[in-house]
Design a protein around this motif. Structure first.
Motif, PDB file in Angstrom:
ATOM      1  N   LYS A  92     -40.293  -8.645  23.836  1.00  0.00           N
ATOM      2  CA  LYS A  92     -39.761  -9.452  22.741  1.00  0.00           C
ATOM      3  C   LYS A  92     -38.930  -8.599  21.781  1.00  0.00           C
ATOM      4  N   THR A  93     -39.447  -7.441  21.406  1.00  0.00           N
ATOM      5  CA  THR A  93     -38.710  -6.581  20.482  1.00  0.00           C
ATOM      6  C   THR A  93     -37.489  -5.961  21.154  1.00  0.00           C
ATOM      7  N   ASN A  96     -34.736  -8.626  21.210  1.00  0.00           N
ATOM      8  CA  ASN A  96     -34.199  -8.779  19.861  1.00  0.00           C
ATOM      9  C   ASN A  96     -33.333  -7.573  19.487  1.00  0.00           C
ATOM     10  N   LYS A  99     -29.999  -7.871  21.306  1.00  0.00           N
ATOM     11  CA  LYS A  99     -29.150  -8.902  20.706  1.00  0.00           C
ATOM     12  C   LYS A  99     -28.466  -8.376  19.453  1.00  0.00           C
ATOM     13  N   ASN A 100     -29.219  -7.674  18.622  1.00  0.00           N
ATOM     14  CA  ASN A 100     -28.662  -7.194  17.355  1.00  0.00           C
ATOM     15  C   ASN A 100     -27.807  -5.943  17.526  1.00  0.00           C
ATOM     16  N   ASN A 105     -25.683 -11.878  20.478  1.00  0.00           N
ATOM     17  CA  ASN A 105     -26.211 -13.122  19.920  1.00  0.00           C
ATOM     18  C   ASN A 105     -25.650 -14.354  20.616  1.00  0.00           C
ATOM     19  N   PRO A 108     -27.611 -14.372  24.818  1.00  0.00           N
ATOM     20  CA  PRO A 108     -28.967 -13.813  24.838  1.00  0.00           C
ATOM     21  C   PRO A 108     -29.518 -13.631  26.250  1.00  0.00           C
ATOM     22  N   GLU A 112     -32.041 -10.599  28.271  1.00  0.00           N
ATOM     23  CA  GLU A 112     -33.156 -10.863  29.191  1.00  0.00           C
ATOM     24  C   GLU A 112     -32.910 -10.180  30.534  1.00  0.00           C
TER      25      GLU A 112
END
Length: 146
Positions: A92-93, A96, A99-100, A105, A108, A112
């Protein structure tokens, strides 16, 4: 001439505060000194803690070796990810972070895909010498019965 670096360059020999520890490069020690606000005692404790944990896990050479088998679209993103030192190792982190940091963004699904391609590399290998708490308790129970 004032304002110029010492003979060793900017930050010279003072970068490591004279600390030499087996298993750490001069650059790693310098980063630890910066992390501990140039406090020698804190730095020594921090390095000892890292050494007890087995040091930092280096996943980058493994990713570089696997780069040929990765999808070309994801491969470029993985090359950019190699520039970062603070890559998370949980899904999960990690997603994220990608993405950042990699501006994904609007896509996404690429983050994955990156996790699918390299998620197993980010997890530290299990050390066989360390036993789980349950296994230790079972051994102690057997010793008490004997």
């Amino acid at each position: 001439m004032p304002g110029l670096p010492a003979a060793g360059g900017w930050g010279g020999s003072n970068r490591t505060l004279g600390i030499e520890m087996e298993g750490f490069t001069e650059e790693e020690i310098a980063k630890a000194v910066d992390y501990c606000d140039n406090d020698k005692v804190k730095t020594l404790k921090y390095l000892a803690k890292l050494k007890a944990k087995g040091g930092a896990y280096n996943w980058k050479p493994l990713l570089e070796a696997r780069m040929d088998s990765i999808d070309p679209q994801v491969r470029g993103l993985c090359k950019r990810l190699l520039e970062y030192d603070n890559v998370p190792n949980k899904q999960k982190t990690f997603v994220n972070f990608c993405k950042n940091s990699l501006a994904l963004n609007r896509q996404p699904q690429l983050a994955e895909k990156m996790w699918e391609a390299m998620g197993d590399l980010l997890k530290k290998p299990v050390v066989e010498n360390n036993k789980s708490f349950v296994a230790k308790e079972e051994e102690e129970a057997k010793k008490r019965k004997a």
